[in-house]
Design a protein around this motif. Structure first.
Motif, mmCIF file in Angstrom:
data_model
loop_
_atom_site.group_PDB
_atom_site.id
_atom_site.type_symbol
_atom_site.label_atom_id
_atom_site.label_comp_id
_atom_site.label_asym_id
_atom_site.label_seq_id
_atom_site.Cartn_x
_atom_site.Cartn_y
_atom_site.Cartn_z
ATOM 1 N N ALA A 1 24.143 -29.061 12.538
ATOM 2 C CA ALA A 1 24.678 -30.310 13.111
ATOM 3 C C ALA A 1 23.630 -30.960 14.002
ATOM 4 O O ALA A 1 23.439 -32.180 13.984
ATOM 5 C CB ALA A 1 25.950 -30.029 13.907
ATOM 6 N N LEU A 2 22.934 -30.122 14.782
ATOM 7 C CA LEU A 2 21.883 -30.645 15.666
ATOM 8 C C LEU A 2 20.730 -31.224 14.852
ATOM 9 O O LEU A 2 20.219 -32.309 15.146
ATOM 10 C CB LEU A 2 21.380 -29.537 16.593
ATOM 11 C CG LEU A 2 22.370 -29.068 17.668
ATOM 12 C CD1 LEU A 2 21.938 -27.733 18.263
ATOM 13 C CD2 LEU A 2 22.510 -30.129 18.758
ATOM 14 N N GLU A 3 20.347 -30.483 13.816
ATOM 15 C CA GLU A 3 19.203 -30.926 13.017
ATOM 16 C C GLU A 3 19.535 -32.186 12.211
ATOM 17 O O GLU A 3 18.734 -33.119 12.139
ATOM 18 C CB GLU A 3 18.730 -29.799 12.096
ATOM 19 C CG GLU A 3 17.918 -28.764 12.871
ATOM 20 C CD GLU A 3 17.548 -27.554 12.034
ATOM 21 O OE1 GLU A 3 16.896 -26.640 12.603
ATOM 22 O OE2 GLU A 3 17.919 -27.498 10.842
ATOM 23 N N ALA A 4 20.713 -32.197 11.631
ATOM 24 C CA ALA A 4 21.095 -33.351 10.793
ATOM 25 C C ALA A 4 21.177 -34.636 11.614
ATOM 26 O O ALA A 4 20.847 -35.717 11.128
ATOM 27 C CB ALA A 4 22.428 -33.077 10.101
ATOM 28 N N THR A 5 21.625 -34.512 12.871
ATOM 29 C CA THR A 5 21.806 -35.723 13.683
ATOM 30 C C THR A 5 20.589 -36.017 14.561
ATOM 31 O O THR A 5 20.375 -37.150 14.960
ATOM 32 C CB THR A 5 23.025 -35.564 14.614
ATOM 33 O OG1 THR A 5 22.839 -34.373 15.403
ATOM 34 C CG2 THR A 5 24.311 -35.461 13.815
ATOM 35 N N GLY A 6 19.809 -34.992 14.863
ATOM 36 C CA GLY A 6 18.683 -35.177 15.781
ATOM 37 C C GLY A 6 19.105 -35.148 17.240
ATOM 38 O O GLY A 6 18.369 -35.591 18.122
ATOM 39 N N ALA A 7 20.303 -34.617 17.522
ATOM 40 C CA ALA A 7 20.778 -34.542 18.905
ATOM 41 C C ALA A 7 19.975 -33.508 19.693
ATOM 42 O O ALA A 7 19.532 -32.498 19.135
ATOM 43 C CB ALA A 7 22.259 -34.175 18.931
ATOM 44 N N ASN A 8 19.795 -33.789 20.982
ATOM 45 C CA ASN A 8 19.116 -32.858 21.876
ATOM 46 C C ASN A 8 20.057 -31.689 22.191
ATOM 47 O O ASN A 8 21.092 -31.880 22.817
ATOM 48 C CB ASN A 8 18.727 -33.606 23.157
ATOM 49 C CG ASN A 8 18.003 -32.727 24.155
ATOM 50 O OD1 ASN A 8 18.013 -31.505 24.054
ATOM 51 N ND2 ASN A 8 17.368 -33.361 25.126
ATOM 52 N N PRO A 9 19.696 -30.468 21.764
ATOM 53 C CA PRO A 9 20.601 -29.320 21.938
ATOM 54 C C PRO A 9 21.014 -29.095 23.394
ATOM 55 O O PRO A 9 22.135 -28.665 23.658
ATOM 56 C CB PRO A 9 19.771 -28.129 21.441
ATOM 57 C CG PRO A 9 18.721 -28.712 20.573
ATOM 58 C CD PRO A 9 18.432 -30.088 21.109
ATOM 59 N N SER A 10 20.127 -29.408 24.322
ATOM 60 C CA SER A 10 20.443 -29.132 25.722
ATOM 61 C C SER A 10 21.500 -30.089 26.266
ATOM 62 O O SER A 10 21.978 -29.912 27.377
ATOM 63 C CB SER A 10 19.191 -29.212 26.588
ATOM 64 O OG SER A 10 18.729 -30.544 26.628
ATOM 65 N N ARG A 11 21.890 -31.078 25.472
ATOM 66 C CA ARG A 11 22.958 -31.991 25.900
ATOM 67 C C ARG A 11 24.312 -31.586 25.325
ATOM 68 O O ARG A 11 25.325 -32.195 25.618
ATOM 69 C CB ARG A 11 22.654 -33.423 25.470
ATOM 70 C CG ARG A 11 21.370 -33.974 26.037
ATOM 71 C CD ARG A 11 21.475 -34.205 27.542
ATOM 72 N NE ARG A 11 20.219 -34.668 28.073
ATOM 73 C CZ ARG A 11 19.304 -33.865 28.629
ATOM 74 N NH1 ARG A 11 19.547 -32.566 28.727
ATOM 75 N NH2 ARG A 11 18.190 -34.361 29.092
ATOM 76 N N LEU A 12 24.307 -30.563 24.475
ATOM 77 C CA LEU A 12 25.565 -30.126 23.859
ATOM 78 C C LEU A 12 26.087 -28.881 24.574
ATOM 79 O O LEU A 12 25.353 -27.913 24.785
ATOM 80 C CB LEU A 12 25.350 -29.806 22.368
ATOM 81 C CG LEU A 12 26.600 -29.369 21.594
ATOM 82 C CD1 LEU A 12 27.616 -30.509 21.482
ATOM 83 C CD2 LEU A 12 26.228 -28.872 20.191
ATOM 84 N N GLN A 13 27.352 -28.940 24.993
ATOM 85 C CA GLN A 13 27.973 -27.780 25.621
ATOM 86 C C GLN A 13 29.181 -27.361 24.790
ATOM 87 O O GLN A 13 29.943 -28.197 24.338
ATOM 88 C CB GLN A 13 28.421 -28.123 27.048
ATOM 89 C CG GLN A 13 28.937 -26.931 27.829
ATOM 90 C CD GLN A 13 28.823 -27.122 29.333
ATOM 91 O OE1 GLN A 13 29.441 -28.003 29.899
ATOM 92 N NE2 GLN A 13 28.028 -26.291 29.984
ATOM 93 N N LEU A 14 29.312 -26.054 24.595
ATOM 94 C CA LEU A 14 30.451 -25.542 23.840
ATOM 95 C C LEU A 14 31.443 -24.905 24.796
ATOM 96 O O LEU A 14 31.073 -24.047 25.603
ATOM 97 C CB LEU A 14 29.989 -24.516 22.798
ATOM 98 C CG LEU A 14 28.925 -24.996 21.801
ATOM 99 C CD1 LEU A 14 28.631 -23.898 20.762
ATOM 100 C CD2 LEU A 14 29.349 -26.281 21.101
#
Ligand code: C2E
Ligand code: CA
Ligand code: CA
Ligand code: CA
Length: 279
Positions: free
Chosen positions: A135-148
């Motif tokens: 999901a991160l790679e497909a969208t290019g989102a910065n992983p450090s901005r995603l919290q689970l």
């Protein structure tokens, strides 16, 4: 029904009941909804005393056909039981990542994070870490901005495996929060084992903070435990100024709740921003 009133949701309107009847089950209606793009994410702001607005929790909404929103408290359990939560959760993760990418393009929103709720079933899929990565790679989102956000039900069994999976995902840069903290049973025993970044004080404690000495004591203890483990402690369900002041006096420094801002669809985020009351 109490939750329905509070959140201005309709649990089972006659009209929705009709949809459900004709589709033979809530599950079928959900499945239909997934194919018809009836779901959307609302975003509720999170604030810290030190940094102001720090991000948002993404909360799922379902509006079947022309009908009013159905509470996630109603449909999430059904989605979990039927396994539909896997597709739904996947959709949530992708949408949140896409939103992160849009935010990354604006200086005002670039540093904000988005927290998403992950159900036990979703987390325990063998390929969950791979799905987060893609999901991160497909969208290019910065992983450090995603919290689970995980609940205790996720981490109840096989702590070793849970820790290992969390570590895999953390290596991507993603962070973890333990949701509804204090409502489960064996919280303390595994708290020190889990690679967490944040614990979220359950809103039931915040709700009764001013009237219940016990709840106040519990909140105080949670803040102290979180602090001593080096975790960020966030209080959710903050509805009154009194609660905010009291929580602050207990050294809680991060907040989420109706007092500060309600969940809104992203199209209303800009206009809602002006009404948010920074703590
Ligand atoms: P939660 O994760 O504990 O989310 C917090 C709930 O409290 C949300 O309800 C939010 O709208 C509500 N809330 C926020 N501030 C206040 C406040 O000041 N006062 C009160 N009384 N309530 C407040 P919501 O959106 O109805 O979601 C209910 C639950 O459904 C969530 O509880 C979460 O467990 C689940 N859920 C929502 N979205 C998702 C999702 O995308 N995936 C999964 N697996 N579960 C979700
Ligand atoms: Ca949550
Ligand atoms: Ca919660
Ligand atoms: Ca909850």
């Amino acid at each position: 029904a109490k939750a329905a009133g509070r959140n201005a949701f309709c649990l089972f309107s006659p009209a929705l009941q009709e949809v459900i009847d004709t589709r033979s089950s809530l599950e079928a209606a959900l499945r239909h909804g997934l194919n018809r793009a009836e779901f959307q994410l609302y975003y509720q702001p999170q604030f810290s005393l030190d940094h102001g607005l720090i991000g948002a929790e993404a909360l799922l909404r379902w509006s079947p056909g022309q009908h009013p929103s159905v509470s996630p408290a109603v449909f999430i359990p059904v989605a979990e039981e039927s396994g539909l939560i896997l597709r739904l959760g996947q959709w949530v993760m992708h949408s949140a990542c896409e939103q992160l990418v849009r935010w990354a393009q604006q200086p005002l929103t670039r540093d904000l994070k988005i927290a998403i709720n992950v159900s036990a079933r979703q987390f325990h899929r063998p390929d969950f870490a791979a799905r987060v990565r893609s999901a991160l790679e497909a969208t290019g989102a910065n992983p450090s901005r995603l919290q689970l956000e995980l609940t205790e039900s996720v981490v109840l069994e096989k702590v070793g495996e849970v820790v290992e999976r969390m570590q895999q995902i953390r290596q991507l840069g993603v962070t973890f929060s333990l949701d509804d903290f204090g409502t489960g049973f064996s919280s303390l025993s595994y708290l020190k084992q889990l690679p967490l970044d944040q614990i979220k004080i359950d809103q039931s404690f915040v709700h009764d903070l001013m009237s219940s000495g016990n709840d106040a004591a519990i909140v105080r203890a949670i803040v102290a435990i979180g602090r001593s483990l080096g975790l960020q402690v966030i209080a959710e369900g903050v509805e009154t100024q009194d609660q905010l002041v009291y929580l602050t006096s207990m050294d809680c420094r991060v907040f989420q709740g109706y007092l500060l801002g309600r969940p809104v669809p992203m199209r209303d985020w800009q206009s809602a921003w002006h009404n948010w009351q920074q703590p």
